[in-house]
Design a protein around this motif. Structure first.
Motif: not given
Ligand SMILES: [Zn+2]
Length: 397
Positions: A20-22, A58-59, A148-150
């Protein structure tokens, strides 16, 4: 086949989940790992599919599950081997995260324990089943899942393929009879674990200049009362909800708090994040109502319960025990020890169990080393896990 060389290959291929981080940097996402796994299964000559779970945008790049299949015609049993491709980030690590150093019977590196050790053991067992074709072997589906981790989107996509006419041609058209989920269990057989519901509570106030706070309403003071009530609620949980024999008590923890603009402004908003761990047979949706009702009885102001961003059931030990006993036989034959246990952490097994498949968690390494700054795994445990996975599948058919 020795699982240590593929384990070293996997550690050297960064597959960090940005969670979830940039992000910036080349270590993120599972792409390199996905390529490696496709090549691994193609060389074995078994059917293999890359299933895109996240379309490229794009992200970020596309992210995929890799699914391979080994059929033993005539076998009535299909076993799923599942291990995730991603790892947590590497911030603050004191070792080179992607340099698989072997020392004193251990291999170091990000993901060595969670869960590239378990993945390597499964790959090794799968390859050996392909080579040796034991007559009494089960059909084996191997899923190497992303994310899995998110958000656990990989395992959700896998489950959605079961019995789904829109996904015809998939290697997992039907649910397996038993799912083995690789996670670090120190070679014990995990038959139950907790789940979690996570959400935010927000209080509101009225901002004003702090030179005369009486003109405003302080949202942080309100939240302080909410937090005090939650501490009381958490302390009561073990007596309100009978603990599970293997998983212990339900818990609640306030993990983050955020509020206020500046020291000279009375804050108009404050938010906390809550982690409520559920035990088997608790409804992960209903637990928010319990908290809301408790707070409403004690507080004379409004607060908001925001929608949960995680709602994962626990893994119950209701239908998986006969399979666990068979796995335990293999474990004890290889290691001379092993127990059926419950653990506190969540895994893919609660997802596959909720979809109706008896599910067990098993793998090398200790959860105490997962996500750590000098993550490592014992090589002997990886080798033993590979032997256990092989024996279990070889005798199930
Ligand atoms: Zn894991």
């Amino acid at each position: 086949m020795d699982p240590i060389p593929p384990l070293k290959d996997l550690i050297a291929l960064p597959s960090v989940n940005p969670m979830g981080r940039v992000i910036s940097g080349s270590e993120f996402f599972e792409g390199r790992m996905t390529e490696y796994l496709l090549g691994f299964f193609q060389r074995l000559g078994v059917p293999v599919q890359q299933v895109d779970v996240f379309p490229g945008t794009s992200s970020g790049p596309s992210r995929a599950n890799v699914i391979a299949r080994l059929d033993n015609p005539g076998s009535p049993v299909t076993v799923l081997f599942d291990a995730h491709q991603d790892t947590v980030p590497v911030d603050g690590m004191t070792i080179a995260p992607f340099d698989p150093v072997e020392r004193d019977g251990r291999i170091y590196g990000r993901g060595s324990c969670d869960v590239k050790g378990g993945l390597a053991a499964m790959l090794c067992a799968f390859a050996r089943l392909v080579e040796t074709r034991p007559p009494r072997a089960a059909n084996v589906v191997m899923s190497c899942t992303c994310d899995e981790e998110s958000g656990a989107r990989g395992i959700h996509d896998l489950i959605k393929q079961w019995g789904n006419p829109a996904r015809k041609g998939s290697l997992v058209e039907r649910p397996p009879d038993i799912a083995l989920i690789a996670e670090p269990t120190e070679l014990d057989v995990v038959v139950a674990h907790k789940g979690a519901t996570r959400w935010k509570i927000r209080t509101r106030g009225r901002a004003c200049h702090s030179s005369d706070p009486s003109q405003g309403v302080n949202a942080i003071y309100r939240m302080a009362r909410v937090v005090e009530c939650l501490e009381e609620f958490a302390a009561r949980l073990p007596t309100q909800i009978p603990p599970h024999a293997l998983c212990g008590s339900a818990t609640l923890s306030v993990g983050r708090i955020e509020g206020g603009l500046s020291v000279n402004t009375v804050p108009d908003e404050c938010t906390i994040e809550i982690d409520r761990r559920v035990i088997p047979r608790e409804d992960p949706s209903g637990v928010m109502d319990q908290v809301g009702d408790f707070l409403r009885k004690r507080l004379d102001f409004e607060f908001e319960m925001l929608p949960p961003w995680l709602r994962a059931a626990a893994l119950p030990d209701d239908v998986n025990l006969p399979w666990a006993d068979r796995l335990l036989e293999s474990v004890r034959a290889v290691t001379g020890r092993g127990e059926k246990i419950g653990v506190q952490f969540g895994t893919h097994a609660s997802r596959t169990a909720a979809a109706g498949v008896p599910s067990i968690v098993f793998g090398p390494g200790s959860i105490a080393q997962a996500h750590t700054k000098d993550e490592w795994i014992e090589t002997q445990q990886v080798e033993q896990a590979a032997e256990v996975f092989y024996r279990f599948a070889a005798e199930l058919g």
